[in-house]
Design a protein around this motif. Sequence first.
Motif, PDB file in Angstrom:
ATOM      1  N   VAL A  28      -2.850 -37.164 -10.330  1.00  0.00           N
ATOM      2  CA  VAL A  28      -2.136 -36.046 -10.962  1.00  0.00           C
ATOM      3  C   VAL A  28      -1.179 -36.408 -12.031  1.00  0.00           C
ATOM      4  O   VAL A  28      -1.531 -36.021 -13.508  1.00  0.00           O
ATOM      5  CB  VAL A  28      -1.399 -35.082  -9.991  1.00  0.00           C
ATOM      6  N   PRO A  29      -0.359 -37.482 -12.233  1.00  0.00           N
ATOM      7  CA  PRO A  29       0.368 -37.886 -13.408  1.00  0.00           C
ATOM      8  C   PRO A  29      -0.689 -38.567 -14.314  1.00  0.00           C
ATOM      9  O   PRO A  29      -0.211 -38.393 -15.572  1.00  0.00           O
ATOM     10  CB  PRO A  29       1.430 -38.945 -12.657  1.00  0.00           C
ATOM     11  N   ALA A  30      -1.571 -39.304 -13.825  1.00  0.00           N
ATOM     12  CA  ALA A  30      -2.386 -39.824 -14.840  1.00  0.00           C
ATOM     13  C   ALA A  30      -3.055 -38.880 -15.882  1.00  0.00           C
ATOM     14  O   ALA A  30      -3.476 -38.960 -16.853  1.00  0.00           O
ATOM     15  CB  ALA A  30      -3.443 -40.690 -14.439  1.00  0.00           C
ATOM     16  N   PRO A  86      -9.766 -20.434  -7.894  1.00  0.00           N
ATOM     17  CA  PRO A  86     -10.209 -20.269  -6.390  1.00  0.00           C
ATOM     18  C   PRO A  86      -9.543 -21.169  -5.449  1.00  0.00           C
ATOM     19  O   PRO A  86      -9.098 -20.643  -4.343  1.00  0.00           O
ATOM     20  CB  PRO A  86     -11.696 -20.629  -6.573  1.00  0.00           C
ATOM     21  N   ILE A  87      -8.829 -22.387  -5.927  1.00  0.00           N
ATOM     22  CA  ILE A  87      -8.166 -23.018  -4.789  1.00  0.00           C
ATOM     23  C   ILE A  87      -6.879 -22.564  -4.340  1.00  0.00           C
ATOM     24  O   ILE A  87      -6.306 -22.305  -3.161  1.00  0.00           O
ATOM     25  CB  ILE A  87      -8.029 -24.509  -5.235  1.00  0.00           C
ATOM     26  N   VAL A  88      -6.156 -21.956  -5.670  1.00  0.00           N
ATOM     27  CA  VAL A  88      -4.899 -21.207  -5.407  1.00  0.00           C
ATOM     28  C   VAL A  88      -4.966 -20.065  -4.519  1.00  0.00           C
ATOM     29  O   VAL A  88      -4.335 -19.312  -3.799  1.00  0.00           O
ATOM     30  CB  VAL A  88      -4.066 -20.861  -6.511  1.00  0.00           C
ATOM     31  N   ARG A  89      -6.266 -19.226  -4.955  1.00  0.00           N
ATOM     32  CA  ARG A  89      -6.623 -17.771  -4.294  1.00  0.00           C
ATOM     33  C   ARG A  89      -6.673 -18.293  -2.844  1.00  0.00           C
ATOM     34  O   ARG A  89      -6.216 -17.260  -2.174  1.00  0.00           O
ATOM     35  CB  ARG A  89      -7.718 -17.170  -5.311  1.00  0.00           C
ATOM     36  N   SER A  90      -7.643 -18.998  -2.805  1.00  0.00           N
ATOM     37  CA  SER A  90      -7.924 -19.510  -1.208  1.00  0.00           C
ATOM     38  C   SER A  90      -6.714 -19.627  -0.338  1.00  0.00           C
ATOM     39  O   SER A  90      -6.413 -18.972   0.765  1.00  0.00           O
ATOM     40  CB  SER A  90      -8.737 -20.419  -1.112  1.00  0.00           C
ATOM     41  N   VAL A 141      -1.643 -27.972  -7.458  1.00  0.00           N
ATOM     42  CA  VAL A 141      -2.314 -27.030  -8.527  1.00  0.00           C
ATOM     43  C   VAL A 141      -1.481 -26.199  -9.357  1.00  0.00           C
ATOM     44  O   VAL A 141      -1.594 -25.977 -10.363  1.00  0.00           O
ATOM     45  CB  VAL A 141      -3.469 -26.642  -7.832  1.00  0.00           C
ATOM     46  N   PRO A 142      -0.798 -24.927  -8.512  1.00  0.00           N
ATOM     47  CA  PRO A 142      -0.141 -23.989  -9.123  1.00  0.00           C
ATOM     48  C   PRO A 142       1.199 -24.492  -9.925  1.00  0.00           C
ATOM     49  O   PRO A 142       1.621 -23.906 -10.613  1.00  0.00           O
ATOM     50  CB  PRO A 142       0.136 -22.943  -8.157  1.00  0.00           C
ATOM     51  N   THR A 143       1.999 -25.511  -9.388  1.00  0.00           N
ATOM     52  CA  THR A 143       3.058 -26.016 -10.000  1.00  0.00           C
ATOM     53  C   THR A 143       3.151 -26.862 -11.060  1.00  0.00           C
ATOM     54  O   THR A 143       4.112 -26.900 -11.912  1.00  0.00           O
ATOM     55  CB  THR A 143       3.820 -26.685  -8.576  1.00  0.00           C
ATOM     56  N   ARG A 144       2.012 -27.680 -10.930  1.00  0.00           N
ATOM     57  CA  ARG A 144       1.870 -28.932 -11.821  1.00  0.00           C
ATOM     58  C   ARG A 144       0.707 -28.729 -12.842  1.00  0.00           C
ATOM     59  O   ARG A 144       0.760 -29.110 -14.041  1.00  0.00           O
ATOM     60  CB  ARG A 144       1.978 -30.289 -11.303  1.00  0.00           C
ATOM     61  N   TYR A 183      -9.972 -33.580 -13.937  1.00  0.00           N
ATOM     62  CA  TYR A 183      -9.010 -32.419 -13.014  1.00  0.00           C
ATOM     63  C   TYR A 183     -10.503 -31.827 -12.307  1.00  0.00           C
ATOM     64  O   TYR A 183     -10.284 -31.479 -11.028  1.00  0.00           O
ATOM     65  CB  TYR A 183      -8.318 -31.588 -13.614  1.00  0.00           C
ATOM     66  N   LYS A 184     -11.415 -31.375 -12.933  1.00  0.00           N
ATOM     67  CA  LYS A 184     -12.563 -30.621 -12.318  1.00  0.00           C
ATOM     68  C   LYS A 184     -13.494 -31.501 -11.274  1.00  0.00           C
ATOM     69  O   LYS A 184     -13.762 -31.202 -10.217  1.00  0.00           O
ATOM     70  CB  LYS A 184     -13.483 -30.172 -13.382  1.00  0.00           C
ATOM     71  N   THR A 185     -13.349 -32.826 -11.791  1.00  0.00           N
ATOM     72  CA  THR A 185     -14.389 -33.723 -10.913  1.00  0.00           C
ATOM     73  C   THR A 185     -13.586 -34.052  -9.764  1.00  0.00           C
ATOM     74  O   THR A 185     -13.924 -34.101  -8.438  1.00  0.00           O
ATOM     75  CB  THR A 185     -14.409 -34.855 -11.746  1.00  0.00           C
ATOM     76  N   CYS A 186     -11.973 -34.120  -9.820  1.00  0.00           N
ATOM     77  CA  CYS A 186     -11.122 -34.613  -8.571  1.00  0.00           C
ATOM     78  C   CYS A 186     -10.788 -33.393  -8.063  1.00  0.00           C
ATOM     79  O   CYS A 186      -9.488 -33.665  -7.270  1.00  0.00           O
ATOM     80  CB  CYS A 186     -10.245 -35.604  -9.470  1.00  0.00           C
ATOM     81  N   LYS A 187     -10.968 -32.275  -8.277  1.00  0.00           N
ATOM     82  CA  LYS A 187     -10.234 -31.056  -7.662  1.00  0.00           C
ATOM     83  C   LYS A 187     -10.157 -31.271  -6.031  1.00  0.00           C
ATOM     84  O   LYS A 187      -9.092 -30.716  -5.469  1.00  0.00           O
ATOM     85  CB  LYS A 187     -10.977 -29.920  -7.969  1.00  0.00           C
ATOM     86  N   MET A 188     -11.097 -31.953  -5.317  1.00  0.00           N
ATOM     87  CA  MET A 188     -11.144 -31.937  -3.890  1.00  0.00           C
ATOM     88  C   MET A 188      -9.797 -32.769  -3.299  1.00  0.00           C
ATOM     89  O   MET A 188      -9.597 -32.834  -2.488  1.00  0.00           O
ATOM     90  CB  MET A 188     -12.266 -32.430  -3.239  1.00  0.00           C
TER      91      MET A 188
END
Length: 735
Positions: A467-469, A533-537, A501-504, A489-494
């Motif tokens: 995340v920081p990188a 979708p991660i946040v919605r879930s 995700v919503p805070t940073r 970010y898309k590649t490493c979303k898992m």
Amino acid sequence: MQYFSKFLSGSSSGLGYTPGDRIEQFDTVSIWELQHGKHKETAKDALIFTFNPAKSHQADASKLARSAVQKLKTLRHPDVLKFMASEEAADGSIVLVTEPAIPLANLIRNRTLDASEIPWGFLCVARAICFLHSTQSIHGRICDSTIYVTPGGDWKLAGFEIAAPVSGAAALQSAVNLQPETFRCPELVRGMWNQISQGIDSWALGCLLYACYAKSTFTSPDQLRNIDALPAIARPLYQRLLASNPMDRISAEKDVESSEFVNKSKYVETNLFLENLALKDTFEKEAFFNRLPSLIERMPRACTLNKLLPLLSANIEGGISAAASFSCILKLKPGMNDSEFKLNVIEPYALAWYSNATLDRSIRIELLKHFNEFAPFFDEKSVNNQIFPAYTTGFQDTQSPALRDLSVKNVLLISDRLNDRNLNTQLMSHFAKLQVDPEAAIRTNTTVCLSKLAQKMSESARAKVLVPAFLRALKDPFPPARTAGLVAYKTCKMFLSVNEVPTRVLPAIMPLLLDGNPDVRRDAFACIDELLPIVRSKAAEMDSKSSNGAPSSNASGSSSTWGLQGFSVLSSALSSSTSTTKQTDSAFGGNHTVKPASPNVSSVHELSGFGAKDESITPIEYGIESKGAIEDKDEDGWGDFMDPDPISAGGGSSSDISFPSKPEVGLEQAFSLSAAEMNKPLPINPNSNSFATVKQSNSAARRKAEKKADDDWGELLGPSKPKPRGAPKLGAVRR
């Protein structure tokens, strides 16, 4: 054979060689048995001759064996088989050890002799005979069984059992049967012992030339009349060697080297240059090695692997025509399978190249350009103990951006064999510095590599690094670097925490929706579509638990109680921000109004502690003013990653990572600063006390807020019932 094995390996022999497989011989009259051997300490290959007098049917065989050993021991020449050691047992058994080689007869019988090797081999034998003749001696036994071929493709002369001075050539009569009939000259066949001269060796040399080119086995002297079996360029030399009159036969010393058969061969020309390489100047060496890649594919494989490859490796380590030498080595790979390439190139040479951090930069760049050709063959132990320590110096080379860039991109080829420390600590510390490299392409490639390494990293390293990188990449002034951060970010979303995700993450991506670069804007929208979708879930999961879960203790009362408590909190905040307030004796009896002290101050901002509202907020556009490397701050926590080699207190360049001076500042605190700086909040109102100066737990903060709400609510509504224990609350009326 078991006897000789014990003889060789016994401590009394002192030879120090271990016998190996037996070598097949086609010489039916030989007094020796041949075996492969290895030195016990160095494991170098050798050729072992063993003589057993009990098995020999030749008269004076022991005398002939001793003569061969003595002659080979004293006759030192590059084209004579090199003597290594010898020993004679009490029973007359003799052991002779020489350099590794196999009889030429074996290559001819097995049809494995390369035609391009014949001119060079023939020249080697001719030079050895010339040297022997210069000592006024006759060999007397030249044939394909007394010529030995080394692993490098050189032909060496041996078989000195009946070698004798010219003056004592008549002594050959007793041992003439050791020379095969197909190689005997007319003088020997007719028994003309008084005419024996050095010409018998010239005749045998001509027979050797025919045996090399003959398509069928050379079994009869009558086959020598079939001159068509030889190439046209070799026929003049062949006819002069087989002249009927011994005086008309050419001398190998004078005529072989000048013949077209030898001079027109590129293989001979190459070997002659290599023999005299030490005498050549730098210009001649560079010209030769630059021309060599076009010739190496046509050279015999034995020569390229055992003679040329060690020389090319020495050039790479010494910096002599390194690029051309490396190109020659790469051309050898298609002719070998994986096991052969590993055995002949990787283990003896390539491992040393990639483990040497002192090589010249240009050579290291060339090695990294072709790292994909060699990396799959390195094992895990070699990668971690030898290659990786030298490899990391490429990350730190401030003088060569090309070397740093290639080091970043090629590390993926060995990442699957790096141990936990090298991957999650050492490599990440280097990547932390490379993310603020002055070269934009290096910063971009570092982010791309991090996203590809994520699945190989440990869970704790992913939590600290990813995340920081990627947040740092989103702030890069180079548009492709920002794009790389979004794609990462898309590649490493898992691997992202659902709370981060919503805070940073999303707050950092939002400004890029209006980025000045269209590619960045497009990827920003795509990234948000992937992460929302991660946040919605998670939100749906929380709603499901709230609707199905047990009611909390605060929800046991009526809904009006919750509303009054909420109203008390809001009223308290409003009352603290106004200059005048009308109070009433009853909460419901009279009119009361709350007027703000200034119409420009928003009560919502005061409630949240941000103070006055800033109406000049505009979307952030990256990459407009900043042109250099991104500024290194502690705001994202990536710079606080553990570095086994921290920067010295002397300071570095502006592009170096600045590590925290206080060890108690943890990575989590640095991450919280990252979110605050990324979102660029409005200045905090110094009069507001809504942010605690001391870190508190969530439960403690909630209890404090509830207590304050109760107190405010008591001031607004008047007396309340006293509690069973303790002093009465303020605002209550004593009875």
